[in-house]
Design an enzyme around this catalytic site. Structure first.
Site, PDB file in Angstrom:
ATOM      1  N   LEU A  73     -35.945 -37.490  39.028  1.00  0.00           N
ATOM      2  CA  LEU A  73     -35.522 -38.894  39.022  1.00  0.00           C
ATOM      3  C   LEU A  73     -35.697 -39.297  40.484  1.00  0.00           C
ATOM      4  O   LEU A  73     -35.272 -38.562  41.352  1.00  0.00           O
ATOM      5  CB  LEU A  73     -34.057 -39.004  38.606  1.00  0.00           C
ATOM      6  N   ARG A  74     -36.327 -40.386  40.746  1.00  0.00           N
ATOM      7  CA  ARG A  74     -36.661 -40.663  42.159  1.00  0.00           C
ATOM      8  C   ARG A  74     -35.564 -41.384  42.925  1.00  0.00           C
ATOM      9  O   ARG A  74     -35.781 -41.809  44.053  1.00  0.00           O
ATOM     10  CB  ARG A  74     -37.948 -41.473  42.224  1.00  0.00           C
ATOM     11  N   ASP A 109     -38.047 -27.175  44.966  1.00  0.00           N
ATOM     12  CA  ASP A 109     -39.219 -27.559  44.170  1.00  0.00           C
ATOM     13  C   ASP A 109     -40.084 -28.561  44.919  1.00  0.00           C
ATOM     14  O   ASP A 109     -39.586 -29.525  45.497  1.00  0.00           O
ATOM     15  CB  ASP A 109     -38.763 -28.175  42.848  1.00  0.00           C
ATOM     16  N   ASP A 124     -41.032 -30.991  33.942  1.00  0.00           N
ATOM     17  CA  ASP A 124     -41.451 -31.307  35.318  1.00  0.00           C
ATOM     18  C   ASP A 124     -41.891 -32.775  35.416  1.00  0.00           C
ATOM     19  O   ASP A 124     -42.881 -33.114  36.088  1.00  0.00           O
ATOM     20  CB  ASP A 124     -42.575 -30.375  35.801  1.00  0.00           C
TER      21      ASP A 124
END
Ligand code: DOR
Length: 436
Positions: A64-65, A153, A308
């Site tokens: 989620l940005r 990640d 992803d």
């Protein structure tokens, strides 16, 4: 009182070995009864005779940005995309701006989700401060704040001593390290999997060994020093072999694969004439590697299917292949793609699919989720395994459209998503707050 009666669905719950035609009764937010022919009044009755009733799916790897790139995804849009994809719980990676490496960041995600979200979010904090790979974070403090796991990640930890310390410290709190295995020196400036197609196209390559050398390192570290290790998005056969052998020796290791690595290969870069929606890390690989992933999925070496989900704007993706960012979205395509290409083709059963998309993520993350046991919170996903449709990104709830599955004809869809006893998504639409 809010109550739902789901009638005559095929109830599949691998956590209790359940696969039968049954009714499910939900009252308030709890699973109250599962039996044949339940005779109770309910505020909503769902006729499910053509549906599979599964524990709410869990996506243990999503981006989620928010905060930082709200033009790509937000907690509002991302949780709706999750619900439309059948996910009642998602775990978000820490590579936001700022990086999720402090209590404040975890609290921010929780409070925004409480205010705006429609599914459960479990934040993953970074392993190192700012994800720069040098100084480990305050693991205990972050677990206390609600971090469910730790991962760098996108910018994996290259220093083995730091990874060792991370495994040792996190083992004190019984939380896993989720490692994106990529030797950044080997991957260097590569943009696609090294091999025949890559040499044909003349693009810089990422050798498969960029992944497998890190998997091998991590296996050694966890075997020597302990801890709980989960390898993210494995893509090549060598990784499957290393993990299979490690598991046989009893090493404390689990792993995941994405729907795109299970179903797409590097030839797509050529076929689509360098569509940047095929550019992802790890890259799409050769058919031989994909076959090894399928074998790993079948024999249980691969525990989890995770998306992803990596949103990028059209503007950012609209670049030369070498310049475009890595990543593609996946929450709204995972179920149809897996049902169509992996379940209906007989690679795994729908029961195994549910195990890898609900039961196992819950087990690995120690969540009281991924189950339909009586008394648990009613997170339920109804799947329509035979529904025919075409993937259209214009219908997505995600703010981004970077999918390589545009126009794919599918058999199988999410019918309804229930989170905490509330119908959040039904038959193609998010249910609005007023209707709920
Ligand atoms: O392709 C990818 N995109 N792989 C990652 O590991 C990170 C992700 C992103 O954040 O865009």
């Amino acid at each position: 009182m809010n109550s739902i009666l789901i009638k005559k669905g095929r109830v599949i719950d691998p956590s209790q070995g359940l696969d039968d035609i049954l009714d499910v009764y939900i009252s308030n937010d709890i699973i109250k009864q599962i039996a044949q022919n339940i005779n109770r009044k309910a505020s909503l009755i769902i006729e499910a005779d053509h549906l599979i009733v599964a524990p709410g799916l869990i996506d243990m790897h999503t981006h989620l940005r928010e905060p930082g790139r709200e033009d790509e995804e937000t907690i509002y849009s991302g949780t709706r995309a999750a619900a439309a994809g059948g996910f009642t719980s998602i775990c978000c990676m820490p590579n936001t701006r700022p990086i999720c490496d402090s209590r404040t960041n975890i609290k921010y995600i929780h409070s925004r989700n409480l205010e705006l979200g429609v599914v459960n979010i479990y934040p993953i904090a970074s392993i190192t401060v700012g994800q720069v790979g040098e100084e480990i974070v305050e693991f205990g403090d972050l677990v206390d704040a609600g971090a469910i796991a730790f991962s760098d990640d996108g910018l994996p930890v290259m220093n083995a001593e730091i990874m060792r310390r991370a495994l040792e410290y996190t083992s004190m709190f019984d939380v896993p390290i989720l490692d994106h295995c990529e030797d950044r020196n080997l991957a260097s400036e590569g943009v696609m999997h090294s091999g025949y197609i890559q040499s044909l196209l003349g693009l810089p390559g990422i050798p498969g060994a960029a992944e497998s050398t890190q998997v091998a390192r991590d296996v050694e570290l966890v075997e020597f020093f302990g801890g709980r290790l989960h390898i993210c998005h494995i893509s090549i056969g060598a990784s499957v072999h290393l993990i299979r052998r490690a598991k046989k020796r009893g090493v404390n290791i689990t792993c995941e694969v994405t729907p795109h690595h299970l179903t797409l290969i590097d030839a797509l870069v050529k076929e689509t004439n360098f569509d940047t929606n095929t550019k992802v890390k790890p890259p799409l690989v050769s058919e031989e590697n994909r076959q090894e992933l399928l074998r790993g999925l079948q024999d249980g070496t691969i525990d989890v299917i995770a998306t992803d989900h990596a949103p990028h704007t059209a503007k950012d993706k609209d670049k030369e292949y070498v310049d475009a960012p890595f990543g593609l979205i996946g929450m709204e395509t995972a179920v149809p793609v897996i049902l169509t290409d992996i379940v209906h083709t007989g690679v795994i059963s729908v029961n195994q699919m549910i195990e890898k998309m609900a039961t196992n993520p819950a087990r690995i993350l120690r969540l009281d989720k991924g189950t339909l046991k009586i008394g648990t919170t009613a997170d339920v996903t109804l799947l329509d395994p035979d529904k025919r449709h075409t993937i259209k990104s214009t219908a997505f709830y995600s703010l981004s459209r970077n999918t390589p599955f545009e126009g794919k004809k599918c058999k199988g869809a999410v019918d309804t998503t229930i989170v905490g006893g509330n119908v959040i998504y039904s038959k193609g639409k998010i249910v609005s707050d007023e209707e709920r």
